[in-house]
Design an enzyme around this catalytic site. Structure first.
Site, PDB file in Angstrom:
ATOM      1  CE  LYS A   4      -3.620  -2.393   2.337  1.00 19.03           C
ATOM      2  NZ  LYS A   4      -4.861  -2.387   3.444  1.00 19.03           N
ATOM      3  CE1 TYR A  64      -9.014  -3.401   0.525  1.00 15.65           C
ATOM      4  CE2 TYR A  64      -8.448  -1.472  -0.547  1.00 15.65           C
ATOM      5  CZ  TYR A  64      -8.195  -2.485   0.133  1.00 15.65           C
ATOM      6  OH  TYR A  64      -6.997  -2.452   0.566  1.00 15.65           O
ATOM      7  CG  ASN A 119      -3.707  -2.663   6.996  1.00 16.45           C
ATOM      8  OD1 ASN A 119      -3.285  -2.278   5.744  1.00 16.45           O
ATOM      9  ND2 ASN A 119      -4.741  -3.458   7.336  1.00 16.45           N
ATOM     10  CG  HIS A 175      -5.011  -6.227  -0.595  1.00 17.10           C
ATOM     11  ND1 HIS A 175      -6.102  -6.631   0.093  1.00 17.10           N
ATOM     12  CD2 HIS A 175      -4.891  -7.245  -1.495  1.00 17.10           C
ATOM     13  CE1 HIS A 175      -6.746  -7.459  -0.472  1.00 17.10           C
ATOM     14  NE2 HIS A 175      -6.192  -7.839  -1.456  1.00 17.10           N
ATOM     15  CD  GLU A 215      -7.966  -9.255  -3.840  1.00 17.31           C
ATOM     16  OE1 GLU A 215      -7.104  -9.684  -3.608  1.00 17.31           O
ATOM     17  OE2 GLU A 215      -8.918  -9.197  -3.009  1.00 17.31           O
TER      18      GLU A 215
HETATM   19  P1  ADP Z   1      -7.755  -7.210   5.222  1.00 14.23           P
HETATM   20  O1  ADP Z   1      -6.962  -5.990   4.501  1.00 14.23           O
HETATM   21  O2  ADP Z   1      -6.769  -7.690   6.426  1.00 14.23           O
HETATM   22  O3  ADP Z   1      -8.080  -8.212   4.469  1.00 14.23           O
HETATM   23  P2  ADP Z   1     -10.187  -6.105   5.499  1.00 14.23           P
HETATM   24  O4  ADP Z   1     -10.505  -6.586   4.120  1.00 14.23           O
HETATM   25  O5  ADP Z   1     -11.243  -6.299   6.501  1.00 14.23           O
HETATM   26  O6  ADP Z   1      -8.874  -6.612   6.040  1.00 14.23           O
HETATM   27  O7  ADP Z   1     -10.091  -4.398   5.100  1.00 14.23           O
HETATM   28  C1  ADP Z   1      -9.434  -3.933   4.138  1.00 14.23           C
HETATM   29  C2  ADP Z   1      -8.562  -2.966   4.715  1.00 14.23           C
HETATM   30  O8  ADP Z   1      -9.457  -1.770   5.164  1.00 14.23           O
HETATM   31  C3  ADP Z   1      -7.666  -3.188   5.829  1.00 14.23           C
HETATM   32  O9  ADP Z   1      -6.526  -3.644   5.342  1.00 14.23           O
HETATM   33  C4  ADP Z   1      -7.523  -1.767   6.315  1.00 14.23           C
HETATM   34  O10 ADP Z   1      -6.753  -1.030   5.442  1.00 14.23           O
HETATM   35  C5  ADP Z   1      -8.944  -1.097   6.227  1.00 14.23           C
HETATM   36  N1  ADP Z   1      -9.586  -1.405   7.527  1.00 14.23           N
HETATM   37  C6  ADP Z   1     -10.251  -2.524   7.791  1.00 14.23           C
HETATM   38  N2  ADP Z   1     -10.688  -2.077   9.196  1.00 14.23           N
HETATM   39  C7  ADP Z   1     -10.591  -0.818   9.137  1.00 14.23           C
HETATM   40  C8  ADP Z   1     -11.041   0.057  10.270  1.00 14.23           C
HETATM   41  N3  ADP Z   1     -11.993  -0.362  11.456  1.00 14.23           N
HETATM   42  N4  ADP Z   1     -10.849   1.411  10.539  1.00 14.23           N
HETATM   43  C9  ADP Z   1     -10.123   1.929   9.060  1.00 14.23           C
HETATM   44  N5  ADP Z   1      -9.728   1.165   8.300  1.00 14.23           N
HETATM   45  C10 ADP Z   1      -9.979  -0.284   8.291  1.00 14.23           C
END
Ligand code: ADP
Length: 169
Positions: free
Chosen positions: A29, A69, A132, A135, A146
């Site tokens: 990211k 997303y 974080n 992805h 994807e």
């Molecule tokens: P992952 O990336 O671990 O598969 P998700 O698909 O649930 O997680 O979410 C996609 C992305 O959305 C996350 O990697 C993070 O960047 C963002 N995200 C998820 N939950 C939150 C939250 N509560 N607040 C802000 N951003 C979030």
């Protein structure tokens, strides 16, 4: 040539890549890129024994990110997430290998870096859930969707891995 045909086939039929040919989609990211973590992340997957078959650095469009997303469209952070993902370059990759979807998710850590163990990418380098770093596809079906969304079949490069017999039985 046979690989290109298989890649096109896999774009149509999600279960085409299994076993040592399983593929996942990873994207470093904008925060991971800005923090110069690209080399570190690639190093981890290379040293694990996985096989990099596609990679590009792109400034993703809003349209692409909204499709990527789509399942989160009703979440309160969706618009912010799309904006952040479009705020700088993303390094998009396809990695191949046995159980790569599941293992890559373990290597990434939990969505929230605060819940991620040391030794994982998010556990070692992240602090905030919305920054974080990386992805990774959460299932084979998501990986297929994807990969098809981010890459054209001709961008996937098939190459002979001479270390493979030292990695897989
Ligand atoms: P992952 O990336 O671990 O598969 P998700 O698909 O649930 O997680 O979410 C996609 C992305 O959305 C996350 O990697 C993070 O960047 C963002 N995200 C998820 N939950 C939150 C939250 N509560 N607040 C802000 N951003 C979030």
């Amino acid at each position: 040539m046979i690989c290109l045909v298989l890649t096109i086939f896999a774009h149509i039929f999600p279960s085409a890549w299994t076993g040592i040919n399983e593929r996942t989609f990873l994207a470093i990211k904008p925060d991971g890129h800005q923090r110069r973590l690209v080399g570190e992340i690639i190093r981890r997957f290379e040293r694990k024994g996985y096989h990099l078959v596609a990679m590009k650095m792109i400034q993703a469009s809003e349209e692409l990110l909204k499709k990527h997303y789509i399942e989160l469209r009703d979440r309160p952070f969706y618009e912010r997430l799309v904006k952040y993902m479009g705020s700088g370059p993303v390094v998009a990759m396809v990695w191949q290998g046995l159980d790569v979807v599941k293992t890559a998710r373990m290597m990434l850590g939990e969505t929230n870096p605060a819940d991620s163990l040391p030794g994982t990418i998010r556990g070692d380098f992240g602090v905030d859930i919305s920054r974080n770093i990386i992805h990774g596809s959460d299932s084979r079906e998501s990986a297929q969707r994807e990969i098809t969304l981010w890459f054209q079949p001709h961008e996937i490069v098939c190459w002979q891995d001479n270390a493979e017999k030292w990695i897989n039985e």
